[in-house]
Design an enzyme around this catalytic site. Structure first.
Site, mmCIF file in Angstrom:
data_model
loop_
_atom_site.group_PDB
_atom_site.id
_atom_site.type_symbol
_atom_site.label_atom_id
_atom_site.label_comp_id
_atom_site.label_asym_id
_atom_site.label_seq_id
_atom_site.Cartn_x
_atom_site.Cartn_y
_atom_site.Cartn_z
ATOM 1 N N HIS A 259 -15.695 -5.747 11.489
ATOM 2 C CA HIS A 259 -15.927 -4.624 11.944
ATOM 3 C C HIS A 259 -15.589 -3.378 10.923
ATOM 4 O O HIS A 259 -15.640 -2.329 11.253
ATOM 5 C CB HIS A 259 -15.140 -4.250 13.309
ATOM 6 C CG HIS A 259 -13.697 -4.097 13.200
ATOM 7 N ND1 HIS A 259 -12.860 -4.222 14.259
ATOM 8 C CD2 HIS A 259 -12.739 -3.771 12.118
ATOM 9 C CE1 HIS A 259 -11.433 -4.369 13.763
ATOM 10 N NE2 HIS A 259 -11.582 -4.007 12.535
ATOM 11 N N THR B 49 -6.424 -0.143 1.812
ATOM 12 C CA THR B 49 -6.968 0.660 2.476
ATOM 13 C C THR B 49 -6.809 2.335 2.289
ATOM 14 O O THR B 49 -7.823 2.925 2.537
ATOM 15 C CB THR B 49 -5.829 0.707 3.968
ATOM 16 O OG1 THR B 49 -5.465 -0.474 4.161
ATOM 17 C CG2 THR B 49 -6.324 1.479 5.191
ATOM 18 N N TYR C 134 -2.519 -28.991 23.800
ATOM 19 C CA TYR C 134 -3.001 -28.789 22.160
ATOM 20 C C TYR C 134 -3.392 -30.169 21.442
ATOM 21 O O TYR C 134 -4.061 -30.280 20.841
ATOM 22 C CB TYR C 134 -2.176 -27.696 21.696
ATOM 23 C CG TYR C 134 -2.121 -27.907 20.184
ATOM 24 C CD1 TYR C 134 -3.259 -27.394 19.260
ATOM 25 C CD2 TYR C 134 -1.044 -28.686 19.408
ATOM 26 C CE1 TYR C 134 -3.129 -27.575 17.994
ATOM 27 C CE2 TYR C 134 -1.087 -28.998 18.189
ATOM 28 C CZ TYR C 134 -2.185 -28.429 17.367
ATOM 29 O OH TYR C 134 -1.879 -28.575 16.084
HETATM 30 C C1 LIG Z 1 -7.963 -1.966 7.941
HETATM 31 C C2 LIG Z 1 -6.827 -2.813 7.398
HETATM 32 C C3 LIG Z 1 -6.312 -3.255 7.995
HETATM 33 C C4 LIG Z 1 -5.963 -3.490 9.542
HETATM 34 O O1 LIG Z 1 -7.081 -3.815 10.148
HETATM 35 P P1 LIG Z 1 -7.443 -3.281 11.762
HETATM 36 O O2 LIG Z 1 -8.837 -3.831 11.933
HETATM 37 O O3 LIG Z 1 -7.608 -1.750 11.662
HETATM 38 O O4 LIG Z 1 -6.471 -3.563 12.437
HETATM 39 C C5 LIG Z 1 -5.316 -4.380 7.101
HETATM 40 N N1 LIG Z 1 -5.399 -4.340 6.049
HETATM 41 C C6 LIG Z 1 -6.061 -3.895 5.277
HETATM 42 C C7 LIG Z 1 -5.948 -3.904 3.791
HETATM 43 C C8 LIG Z 1 -7.041 -2.722 6.017
HETATM 44 O O5 LIG Z 1 -7.956 -2.077 5.018
#
Ligand SMILES: *Cc1c(COP(=O)(O)O)cnc(C)c1O
Length: 648
Positions: A419, A326, A448
């Site tokens: 997204h 991230t 289920y």
């Molecule tokens: C963005 C991200 C997340 C979280 O995703 P969201 O869609 O913001 O909940 C988790 N792991 C990584 C590596 C990310 O880049």
């Protein structure tokens, strides 16, 4: 033919043309000729606005026609008389005003993601097919929690799940994927399954010990995932299946804290910490494995960590690695983790392996050719050069990045966000499991079991953490995937542009001459690391100023100026995001960068924190070399202005 059908067929024809196209490589040509790609974006000035409005109008009209075609003999519910009444006129007037206020507020307080001046978080201009797909489906308000809540969109969600499975290299016959609200929820779901599966062999022992004869608790807690799944398969039709489930961690059977450690890299997304809390695993059971100087998980450290746990007879609940971290866009070496898993499996130590590819997952499309085959490194590099015009000097992808993507299908599950690099509207993440037999570990719900046996239409709600969930998200992903296939001809082309741009930005920053600001002092860019994907972290550094604290202050001030923090977003010249590296999260790793900035080790001891500016390069609009060069010149001018303003 009705309009919706016409629009649909039109999109399908475009998809076919697109998928079948092979644009010849023009060596030395700077701009990638991809009018098809351009046609799918609204553009910084709404360049494709006419088509966009036309399609939107078509889809909205189709929805109205749809209503009319449902029992046309029924009377209308709202009378013309009521609609002509003054109160109704007032009501419409009021709504118009509110919508106008809404627009004002949205425009004042939203980031202009669509512009290449926005190089911040994981957001850029969206794919029009995703946007229209979403808005069209939204009117039908389907709820994918149960099949009957939206049969069409539930089927689309399952299709998208399998498309993503294919993208990740899984066998779609065996895999399962579902859409989530995002990467966070996808990670939650994966850990939920990993946790419950880990406790499953113990539950079998409690209820049907004859099936795990001779295996002590230690062995049961270290059972490799494939064996646990075989065991699950064996008992899921047994009348005692539900009793077994009640003895897993879901019921009274097992304390989640006894299931072992969760190994994550220091660079993990914080959703893992949330998940460990929510699932009762506890933060004390998270081990953050150090990252190396490229901000990738240090595999030797991982090996040592696992060895240490094995020695102490502590099981490993799961290992998580990241594909596109991230904060840095770093790609952990999946293939080496797979090798470690094999090494320990030979010693009777098994663990669940999940890849958090929330960000980087879609990049795998750059490695897949038109026939669906995963290409060789030489082919991928050739495609990168000739088709996407990524510079030869970038040698993208690095061999380790290639190997990491190649090994993805070895993981037990993967998080991938539509997204993010899927360029569709929120909320749409996804989790994909390699072996759908794992679904059976999840629910107490007898219905289920019925579902599974009867092959009844799937109600996704049984398997996921969410309840009501938007069918529109599935429609958005589905539509985007139809026109932009998940291979080098589709998404690969789009992501190729962004990786090209990221490499140009990195090169430009690394090579740019120091520049003088109006204050007479000299500054230069220092990029953190060569990007694995399309994210560039960097600082501005005053030449000759030996202070880390001063450098942090300067970059904080630049961030404050170039973000929502101050002033009017519409008047910003440039918008970025930032991140801070400190020993609590990153140990001593940032020292390497501190040195690269020309600062002494003592500075890191004195000020153990580095603030870097963080630019996710998702914009599809900066891939042309000449355009990029002029953009970079303007960026330098903007920085001169900003530095002057914040007092350098
Ligand atoms: C963005 C991200 C997340 C979280 O995703 P969201 O869609 O913001 O909940 C988790 N792991 C990584 C590596 C990310 O880049």
């Amino acid at each position: 033919m009705n309009c919706a059908k016409r629009a649909f067929i039109c999109i399908m024809i475009m998809a076919v043309i697109f998928a079948g196209s092979s644009v010849p490589a023009h060596a030395g040509q700077s701009a990638e000729p991809a009018p098809r790609l351009d046609a799918f974006f609204l553009g910084t000035k709404g360049e494709t606005g006419d088509f966009f409005l036309d399609m939107l109008n078509t889809m909205m009209k189709e929805h109205i026609t749809w209503r009319q075609s449902f029992h046309p003999e029924d009377p209308q519910a709202i009378s013309d008389k009521n609609l002509a009444a003054p109160e109704a006129t007032d009501a419409r007037k009021k709504l118009k005003e509110v919508l106008s206020t809404l627009s004002t507020r949205l425009q004042k307080g939203s980031n202009p993601w669509f512009s290449p001046r926005y190089l911040g978080h994981m957001s850029a201009d969206l794919l029009v097919p995703g946007v229209i797909g979403y808005m069209a489906a939204m009117l039908y308000n389907s709820n994918n929690v149960v099949y009957e809540g939206g049969p069409a969109t539930t089927e689309m969600e399952l299709e998208v799940g399998l498309q993503l499975a294919r993208l990740l290299g899984y066998n779609p016959e065996k895999a399962w994927g579902n859409i989530t609200s995002g990467g966070t929820n996808a990670n939650f779901q994966a850990l939920w399954y990993a946790r419950n599966l880990k406790s499953f062999p113990l539950a079998v022992k409690a209820v049907m010990p004859e099936l795990v004869k001779g295996l002590n608790e230690q062995r049961l807690l270290n059972m490799p995932v494939s064996q646990s799944l075989d065991l699950l398969d064996k008992v899921k039709n047994s009348p005692r299946y539900e009793t077994i489930l009640k003895h897993t961690v879901k019921g009274k059977g097992v304390d989640p804290k006894k299931l072992g450690k969760l190994l994550v890299p220091q660079s993990r997304h914080y959703s893992w910490d949330k998940a460990a809390d929510v699932f009762g695993i506890g933060s004390e059971n998270i081990i953050a494995v150090p990252v190396d100087k490229n901000y990738r998980m240090d595999i030797e450290a991982l090996d040592r960590t696992i060895a240490g746990l094995v020695k102490k007879k502590i099981p490993i609940l799961a290992v998580v690695s990241v594909l596109g971290s991230t904060e840095e866009g770093a790609v952990d070496e999946t293939h080496r983790i797979v090798a470690l898993r094999e090494k320990y499996a030979r010693r009777g130590i098994g663990f669940y392996y999940h890849i958090d590819a929330a960000y980087g997952g879609y990049v795998r499309s750059m490695f897949i050719d038109g026939s669906g085959a995963f290409m060789s490194l030489a082919q991928v590099r050739k495609t990168a050069r000739e088709r996407y015009h990524i510079s030869e000097a970038a040698t993208w992808p690095q061999a380790s990045v290639y190997d990491a993507y190649k090994a993805v299908p070895e993981a037990d599950s993967v998080t991938i966000d539509c997204h993010k690099l899927g360029y569709i509207p929120y909320p749409a993440g996804a989790v994909v499991f390699k072996d759908k037999r794992i679904l059976a570990v999840q629910t107490f719900h007898a219905a289920y079991v019925q579902d599974l046996r009867a092959q009844a239409p799937v109600s996704i709600g049984h398997y996921v953490l969410e309840g009501s969930k938007p069918g529109a998200a599935a429609a958005a992903a589905w539509t985007a995937h139809q026109v932009l296939p998940l291979n080098m001809d589709g998404y690969g082309r789009l992501l190729g542009r962004t990786i090209k741009t990221a490499n140009m930005l990195y090169e430009a920053m690394a090579k740019a001459e120091p520049f003088q600001a109006q204050n007479g002092r000299t500054y230069k860019f220092v990029p953190l690391v060569k990007p694995d994907l399309n994210m560039v972290d960097y600082v501005l550094k005053e030449v000759g100023n030996p202070g880390l604290e001063a450098m942090n202050k300067l970059n904080q001030a630049i961030y404050d100026e170039c973000s929502y923090v101050s002033g009017d977003l519409m008047k910003k010249d440039f918008i970025t995001s930032k991140t801070v590296f400190s020993p609590a999260e990153y140990g001593n790793t940032p020292l390497d960068f501190v040195r690269k900035c020309g600062l002494g080790d003592a500075e890191w001891e004195k000020t153990p924190s580095v603030l870097v500016l963080r630019s996710t390069i998702m914009t599809p609009y900066l891939a042309d070399e000449a355009e990029f060069a002029s953009y970079f010149d303007r960026l330098v001018e903007i920085m001169k202005k900003v530095i002057t303003k914040v007092g350098g």
